[in-house]
Design a protein around this motif. Sequence first.
Motif, PDB file in Angstrom:
ATOM      1  N   ILE A 165       0.846  -1.178   0.020  1.00 45.87           N
ATOM      2  CA  ILE A 165       0.122  -0.081  -0.013  1.00 45.87           C
ATOM      3  C   ILE A 165       0.800   1.282  -0.141  1.00 45.87           C
ATOM      4  O   ILE A 165       0.655   2.312  -0.681  1.00 45.87           O
ATOM      5  N   ALA A 166       1.996   1.215   0.808  1.00 50.44           N
ATOM      6  CA  ALA A 166       2.861   2.432   0.954  1.00 50.44           C
ATOM      7  C   ALA A 166       4.359   2.127   0.720  1.00 50.44           C
ATOM      8  O   ALA A 166       4.781   0.937   1.192  1.00 50.44           O
ATOM      9  N   ILE A 167       4.925   2.908   0.030  1.00 54.54           N
ATOM     10  CA  ILE A 167       6.454   2.868  -0.132  1.00 54.54           C
ATOM     11  C   ILE A 167       7.147   3.776   1.085  1.00 54.54           C
ATOM     12  O   ILE A 167       6.908   4.990   0.968  1.00 54.54           O
ATOM     13  N   PRO A 168       7.607   3.405   1.906  1.00 52.39           N
ATOM     14  CA  PRO A 168       7.976   3.978   3.251  1.00 52.39           C
ATOM     15  C   PRO A 168       9.224   4.984   2.845  1.00 52.39           C
ATOM     16  O   PRO A 168       9.929   4.996   2.260  1.00 52.39           O
ATOM     17  N   ASP A 169       9.376   5.832   3.771  1.00 48.70           N
ATOM     18  CA  ASP A 169      10.471   6.792   3.866  1.00 48.70           C
ATOM     19  C   ASP A 169      11.722   6.269   3.614  1.00 48.70           C
ATOM     20  O   ASP A 169      12.255   5.333   4.234  1.00 48.70           O
ATOM     21  N   TYR A 170      12.588   6.973   2.759  1.00 47.67           N
ATOM     22  CA  TYR A 170      13.950   6.431   2.407  1.00 47.67           C
ATOM     23  C   TYR A 170      14.080   5.002   1.848  1.00 47.67           C
ATOM     24  O   TYR A 170      15.397   4.520   1.944  1.00 47.67           O
ATOM     25  N   CYS A 171      12.997   4.230   1.656  1.00 49.57           N
ATOM     26  CA  CYS A 171      13.144   2.845   1.359  1.00 49.57           C
ATOM     27  C   CYS A 171      14.227   2.414   0.245  1.00 49.57           C
ATOM     28  O   CYS A 171      14.830   1.734   0.335  1.00 49.57           O
ATOM     29  N   PHE A 172      14.072   3.621  -1.065  1.00 51.59           N
ATOM     30  CA  PHE A 172      15.111   3.173  -2.141  1.00 51.59           C
ATOM     31  C   PHE A 172      16.042   4.380  -2.128  1.00 51.59           C
ATOM     32  O   PHE A 172      16.479   4.785  -3.377  1.00 51.59           O
ATOM     33  N   PHE A 173      16.324   5.296  -1.261  1.00 55.08           N
ATOM     34  CA  PHE A 173      17.223   6.327  -1.265  1.00 55.08           C
ATOM     35  C   PHE A 173      18.412   6.109  -1.727  1.00 55.08           C
ATOM     36  O   PHE A 173      19.141   5.119  -1.234  1.00 55.08           O
ATOM     37  N   SER A 174      18.798   6.884  -2.899  1.00 55.17           N
ATOM     38  CA  SER A 174      20.241   6.845  -3.330  1.00 55.17           C
ATOM     39  C   SER A 174      20.601   5.301  -3.753  1.00 55.17           C
ATOM     40  O   SER A 174      21.860   5.022  -3.758  1.00 55.17           O
ATOM     41  N   CYS A 175      19.604   4.800  -4.501  1.00 52.09           N
ATOM     42  CA  CYS A 175      19.901   3.437  -5.385  1.00 52.09           C
ATOM     43  C   CYS A 175      20.239   3.976  -6.428  1.00 52.09           C
ATOM     44  O   CYS A 175      19.496   3.951  -7.652  1.00 52.09           O
ATOM     45  N   ASN A 176      21.649   4.082  -6.865  1.00 52.64           N
ATOM     46  CA  ASN A 176      22.063   4.864  -8.079  1.00 52.64           C
ATOM     47  C   ASN A 176      22.076   4.176  -9.353  1.00 52.64           C
ATOM     48  O   ASN A 176      21.925   4.718 -10.493  1.00 52.64           O
ATOM     49  N   SER A 177      22.020   2.682  -9.242  1.00 49.76           N
ATOM     50  CA  SER A 177      21.755   1.957 -10.372  1.00 49.76           C
ATOM     51  C   SER A 177      20.303   1.591 -10.777  1.00 49.76           C
ATOM     52  O   SER A 177      19.935   1.225 -11.800  1.00 49.76           O
ATOM     53  N   LEU A 178      19.367   1.886  -9.832  1.00 45.28           N
ATOM     54  CA  LEU A 178      17.736   1.632  -9.927  1.00 45.28           C
ATOM     55  C   LEU A 178      17.324   2.285 -11.418  1.00 45.28           C
ATOM     56  O   LEU A 178      17.249   3.703 -11.508  1.00 45.28           O
ATOM     57  N   SER A 179      17.128   1.768 -12.614  1.00 43.89           N
ATOM     58  CA  SER A 179      16.584   2.471 -13.655  1.00 43.89           C
ATOM     59  C   SER A 179      15.113   1.990 -14.069  1.00 43.89           C
ATOM     60  O   SER A 179      14.613   2.689 -14.718  1.00 43.89           O
ATOM     61  N   GLU A 180      14.634   0.819 -13.380  1.00 40.28           N
ATOM     62  CA  GLU A 180      13.300   0.361 -13.603  1.00 40.28           C
ATOM     63  C   GLU A 180      12.655  -0.121 -12.397  1.00 40.28           C
ATOM     64  O   GLU A 180      12.972  -0.662 -11.735  1.00 40.28           O
ATOM     65  N   ILE A 181      11.183   0.602 -12.265  1.00 42.82           N
ATOM     66  CA  ILE A 181      10.478   0.199 -11.048  1.00 42.82           C
ATOM     67  C   ILE A 181       9.136  -0.057 -11.677  1.00 42.82           C
ATOM     68  O   ILE A 181       8.715   0.619 -12.354  1.00 42.82           O
ATOM     69  N   SER A 182       8.631  -1.195 -11.277  1.00 37.90           N
ATOM     70  CA  SER A 182       7.032  -1.384 -11.447  1.00 37.90           C
ATOM     71  C   SER A 182       6.253  -1.330 -10.335  1.00 37.90           C
ATOM     72  O   SER A 182       6.457  -2.127  -9.261  1.00 37.90           O
ATOM     73  N   ILE A 183       5.430  -0.225 -10.230  1.00 38.63           N
ATOM     74  CA  ILE A 183       4.531   0.044  -8.913  1.00 38.63           C
ATOM     75  C   ILE A 183       3.292  -0.264  -9.568  1.00 38.63           C
ATOM     76  O   ILE A 183       2.605   0.143 -10.431  1.00 38.63           O
ATOM     77  N   HIS A 184       2.493  -1.111  -8.586  1.00 38.69           N
ATOM     78  CA  HIS A 184       1.023  -1.600  -8.835  1.00 38.69           C
ATOM     79  C   HIS A 184       0.209  -0.442  -8.398  1.00 38.69           C
ATOM     80  O   HIS A 184       0.432   0.355  -7.631  1.00 38.69           O
ATOM     81  N   GLU A 185      -1.071  -0.690  -8.949  1.00 41.94           N
ATOM     82  CA  GLU A 185      -2.235   0.432  -8.805  1.00 41.94           C
ATOM     83  C   GLU A 185      -2.613   0.280  -7.358  1.00 41.94           C
ATOM     84  O   GLU A 185      -3.420   1.255  -6.895  1.00 41.94           O
ATOM     85  N   ASN A 186      -2.420  -0.631  -6.582  1.00 45.33           N
ATOM     86  CA  ASN A 186      -2.558  -0.807  -5.062  1.00 45.33           C
ATOM     87  C   ASN A 186      -1.787   0.316  -4.185  1.00 45.33           C
ATOM     88  O   ASN A 186      -1.974   0.508  -3.074  1.00 45.33           O
ATOM     89  N   THR A 187      -0.494   0.619  -4.743  1.00 49.71           N
ATOM     90  CA  THR A 187       0.283   1.636  -3.983  1.00 49.71           C
ATOM     91  C   THR A 187      -0.394   2.689  -3.973  1.00 49.71           C
ATOM     92  O   THR A 187      -0.541   3.436  -5.036  1.00 49.71           O
ATOM     93  N   GLU A 188      -0.732   3.391  -2.799  1.00 50.75           N
ATOM     94  CA  GLU A 188      -1.378   4.755  -2.646  1.00 50.75           C
ATOM     95  C   GLU A 188      -0.329   5.909  -2.452  1.00 50.75           C
ATOM     96  O   GLU A 188      -0.508   7.190  -2.266  1.00 50.75           O
TER      97      GLU A 188
END
Length: 186
Positions: A31-54
Motif C-alpha cells: 500500500i505504501a513505499i516507506p520513507d527513504y526505502c530506496f534512497f540513493s539506489c544509483n543504479s535503479l533504472s526500472e520500477i514497477s509499481i502496482h495500482e494498489n500502492t497509494e
Amino acid sequence: VEFGKNIEEIGEQAFTGCVSLDNLVLPKSLIAIPDYCFFSCNSLSEISIHENTEVIGKNAFASCTALTAISLPGVKVIRNYAFMDCKALEKVSFSNELGYIDVAAFYGCTALKDIVLPYGLRYIGSSAFENCDSIKYLNIPKSVEIFGSNVYAQCNSLEYAVIPEGVETLEELEVLCALGVDYYQG
C-alpha cells in the motif's frame, strides 16, 4: 529484486544505498513505499509499481540517478523529496487519483520534461518542481486548492504556464516574469 506476492510492508531505509539494485518489481499487496526505502539506489533504472500502492514516502526514491521514467497508477500521495535529484528522470505518469504532491517532491529532476498533472490534484507543495531545468510547459489543474511557493522556481526552460484563478500567488507570478514565461490565468 522481485518481492513475494503477499508482502504488505517494507521497512524504512530497507534498501537505502543499494548501489547494485537496478530493477524493482513491487508486490500488488504493498500500500505504501516507506520513507527513504530506496534512497540513493544509483543504479535503479526500472520500477514497477502496482495500482494498489497509494503513498510514496519521504525521500523514497530520492537520488536514484539512473531512473528515467516511472508510472504511478494508484498513487494518491507523494511525500516530501520523494524523487528529489533523480537527475535522469524524464517522464512521470500520475494516477488520476493523485491529490497531494508534497514539498520538493521532484526538486532537481533536471531531465523531467513531460508533466501532465491530473484533474483532482488539490495540493502542490513548495518547490515541488523547483530546479527542473527541462520542463517547458506547465498546466496547473483547476482542482488545485493549495499552491506552495517556488513550485517551479529555477525551471529555466519553462516557456508557458497555465495557472487557474485563485491558486496563484504574487511570488509565483514574479518567478514567471523573471523567467520570461508566458502565462495564462483562467
